[in-house]
Design an enzyme around this catalytic site. Structure first.
Site, PDB file in Angstrom:
ATOM      1  N   ARG A 164       0.849  -1.199   0.000  1.00  0.00           N
ATOM      2  CA  ARG A 164       0.000   0.000   0.000  1.00  0.00           C
ATOM      3  C   ARG A 164       0.884   1.249   0.000  1.00  0.00           C
ATOM      4  O   ARG A 164       1.755   1.406   0.854  1.00  0.00           O
ATOM      5  CB  ARG A 164      -0.894  -0.002   1.236  1.00  0.00           C
ATOM      6  CG  ARG A 164      -1.663   1.296   1.489  1.00  0.00           C
ATOM      7  CD  ARG A 164      -2.531   1.161   2.728  1.00  0.00           C
ATOM      8  NE  ARG A 164      -3.179   2.395   3.134  1.00  0.00           N
ATOM      9  CZ  ARG A 164      -2.863   3.088   4.232  1.00  0.00           C
ATOM     10  NH1 ARG A 164      -1.896   2.665   5.035  1.00  0.00           N
ATOM     11  NH2 ARG A 164      -3.507   4.196   4.532  1.00  0.00           N
ATOM     12  N   ARG A 221     -10.375  20.109   9.157  1.00  0.00           N
ATOM     13  CA  ARG A 221      -9.559  20.486  10.315  1.00  0.00           C
ATOM     14  C   ARG A 221      -9.966  21.857  10.830  1.00  0.00           C
ATOM     15  O   ARG A 221     -10.448  22.705  10.068  1.00  0.00           O
ATOM     16  CB  ARG A 221      -8.066  20.525   9.945  1.00  0.00           C
ATOM     17  CG  ARG A 221      -7.526  19.224   9.394  1.00  0.00           C
ATOM     18  CD  ARG A 221      -6.034  19.334   9.077  1.00  0.00           C
ATOM     19  NE  ARG A 221      -5.516  18.137   8.440  1.00  0.00           N
ATOM     20  CZ  ARG A 221      -5.128  17.047   9.086  1.00  0.00           C
ATOM     21  NH1 ARG A 221      -5.207  17.013  10.410  1.00  0.00           N
ATOM     22  NH2 ARG A 221      -4.675  15.998   8.448  1.00  0.00           N
ATOM     23  N   LYS A 249     -13.167   2.700   0.884  1.00  0.00           N
ATOM     24  CA  LYS A 249     -12.839   2.630   2.310  1.00  0.00           C
ATOM     25  C   LYS A 249     -14.086   3.009   3.114  1.00  0.00           C
ATOM     26  O   LYS A 249     -14.639   4.089   2.914  1.00  0.00           O
ATOM     27  CB  LYS A 249     -11.677   3.572   2.638  1.00  0.00           C
ATOM     28  CG  LYS A 249     -10.358   3.142   2.010  1.00  0.00           C
ATOM     29  CD  LYS A 249      -9.281   4.194   2.166  1.00  0.00           C
ATOM     30  CE  LYS A 249      -8.873   4.379   3.606  1.00  0.00           C
ATOM     31  NZ  LYS A 249      -7.778   5.390   3.730  1.00  0.00           N
ATOM     32  N   THR A 251      -6.393  -1.298  10.173  1.00  0.00           N
ATOM     33  CA  THR A 251      -6.173  -0.327  11.258  1.00  0.00           C
ATOM     34  C   THR A 251      -5.889  -0.981  12.605  1.00  0.00           C
ATOM     35  O   THR A 251      -6.709  -1.730  13.124  1.00  0.00           O
ATOM     36  CB  THR A 251      -7.345   0.665  11.430  1.00  0.00           C
ATOM     37  OG1 THR A 251      -7.795   1.115  10.159  1.00  0.00           O
ATOM     38  CG2 THR A 251      -6.892   1.873  12.240  1.00  0.00           C
TER      39      THR A 251
END
Length: 471
Positions: free
Chosen positions: A35, A76, A217, A275
């Site tokens: 990846r 953010r 994803k 993860t």
């Protein structure tokens, strides 16, 4: 080179693993697909890694998959006057659409799409949920919120909005530039971050086309609400438990993981569980027992692949992490309860002739104790249909298409083989026998089961099954 396991390993490349020698070591330790995380590194960095993997592929004579992971939109907070502010539960704070520096009454949130979509009662999770606030009021330029969970808000920390669907493309300007670059290199998979709705896949497909497999994803609650359409429009899925675990309750993640793996298996699409799988191995040579159990659970669920992130990208023990994951997978698949658990979670059969032929091939191979099933495949679909059954024997996936052979490195149980095209039925049978012997999966006079689609080269036409005795 045999992998004595069925589930695959995806290893993320980073500063700890980008050298040709380290890439070779990771492959030999068990990595099947690499990846490239485009949230980090330059195009030149990724080009060097890509070239090194392709050289390694030539050297070892085995297809190796390369997955590019796009960064996606990052929401953010802006810059704060003192670098950070501390808030406590019960405090009232205010976010503003514009502003260069702020305080608790003027926290910059330079994302107009939030102000257009958020409503009173919606939560904002800041810094991976370490701070949680609930919106109480909103106007065009600002929103007010009550602090539910206090903590520190510092410059440029990420914001998650679990209850809000944003009118936001999953492809930023940076992503589009990265995507064009990655497709130019020749990556095999494109992972699309922060998918919210089926339309996100349609937009990405328009850019990717058939140049690479498109992987969605799953890290947003809104994606779970449209999961059937998202699976249908994608070529594979990643259960991205990091952001998903921020936006849904922790206790819901394991169940969702099982649902997603099962749904992908039903749809004949590969699924990666990702993860923090061996997260403690970023800094330690061994994982915790809980992490080992977590990897094993994904294998018992029937996942096609499990992924290492920081463990192989920036950790101190990248090779050991891959070796450990390989050991856990092999041990799990050899456990006496593995077959019964995988069979118990098998989804119902799709009522079509191609699925029935593939399932019959898998069952027949087990009944006659064949050492292998050979899938002759132009698009990878025949091999995927067999893999859906999770047979107890290896699947030799033979294809004349180099791109397909690399994408098959993500598919459960598939030993991917690139071979010249065939033009007749008898030539296909002879090639299947020759490859099975040369790859060391069987010996004379053992039987093998060959599954194919006729006419050759027509994608998805799984319609032929044959038992061949090697000689």
């Amino acid at each position: 080179m045999h992998r004595f396991r069925r589930a695959k390993i995806v290893a993320t490349v980073g500063p700890a693993s980008a050298s040709p020698d380290m890439l070779r070591a990771l492959f030999l330790a068990g990595a099947d697909t690499f990846r490239l995380n485009f949230s980090h590194g330059t195009h030149a960095d990724h080009a060097r890694v890509h070239a090194a993997i392709r050289e390694l592929e030539k050297d070892v004579g085995r297809p190796i998959g390369i997955l590019m992971d796009l960064q996606g939109p990052k929401i953010r907070v802006g810059t704060l006057r003192d670098g950070q502010i501390r808030v406590a539960a019960g405090d009232k704070i205010r976010f503003v659409r514009e502003g260069s520096e702020g305080d608790a009454n003027n926290i910059p949130l330079p994302h107009p799409e939030i102000f257009d979509a958020v409503a009173p009662g919606h939560d904002l999770l800041i810094d991976d949920g370490r701070v949680r606030v609930r919106v109480t009021g909103i106007d065009h330029d600002s929103l007010t919120a009550d602090v539910i969970v206090g903590g520190v808000i510092s410059n440029r920390k990420g914001v998650n909005l679990p209850g809000t669907v944003l009118d936001l493309s999953p492809l930023t300007t940076k992503d589009r530039t990265d995507l064009a670059f990655g497709l130019g290199l020749g990556v095999d998979w494109v992972a699309l971050s922060f998918v919210q709705k089926p339309g996100d896949l349609i937009e990405a497909r328009g850019l990717v086309g058939d140049k690479a497999g498109l992987l969605a994803k799953i890290e947003k609650p809104s994606a779970l609400e449209h999961i059937e359409d998202i699976i249908r429009l994608s070529d594979a899925l990643m259960v991205a438990r990091g952001d998903l675990g921020v936006e849904i309750p922790h206790e819901d993640v394991p169940g969702r993981q099982k649902e997603l793996v099962r749904a992908c298996r039903l749809a004949v699409k590969p699924v990666i569980v990702a993860t923090q799988m061996l997260d403690s191995m970023v800094g330690a040579p061994t994982p915790t027992r809980a992490e080992a159990s977590d990897v094993a659970t994904a294998i018992y669920d029937g996942a096609d692949a499990v992924m290492l992130s920081a463990e192989s990208a920036s950790g101190h023990y990248p090779v050991e992490a891959v070796e450990m994951m390989d050991r856990i997978i092999r041990s799990t698949e050899q456990h006496k309860l593995y077959r019964s658990i995988v069979r118990a979670t098998e989804p119902g059969e799709e009522q079509t002739a191609p699925h029935a032929v593939a399932a019959a091939g898998a069952d027949l191979a087990e009944m006659i104790h064949a050492p292998a099933i050979v899938a002759y495949t132009s698009s990878g679909t025949t091999a995927a249909r067999i893999a859906r059954r999770r047979p107890a024997v290896p699947i030799l996936a033979i294809t004349p298409d180099e791109n397909v052979s690399r994408r098959l490195c993500l598919l459960w149980g598939a030993h991917s083989i690139l071979a010249e095209d065939v033009h007749s039925y008898e030539e296909m049978v002879a090639r299947a026998a020759e490859v099975t012997l040369s790859e060391g999966f069987a010996k004379v006079p053992e039987p093998i089961v060959v599954v194919a689609g006729i006419p050759f080269g027509k994608a998805g036409s799984t319609n032929n099954l044959r038992v061949v005795h090697l000689r």
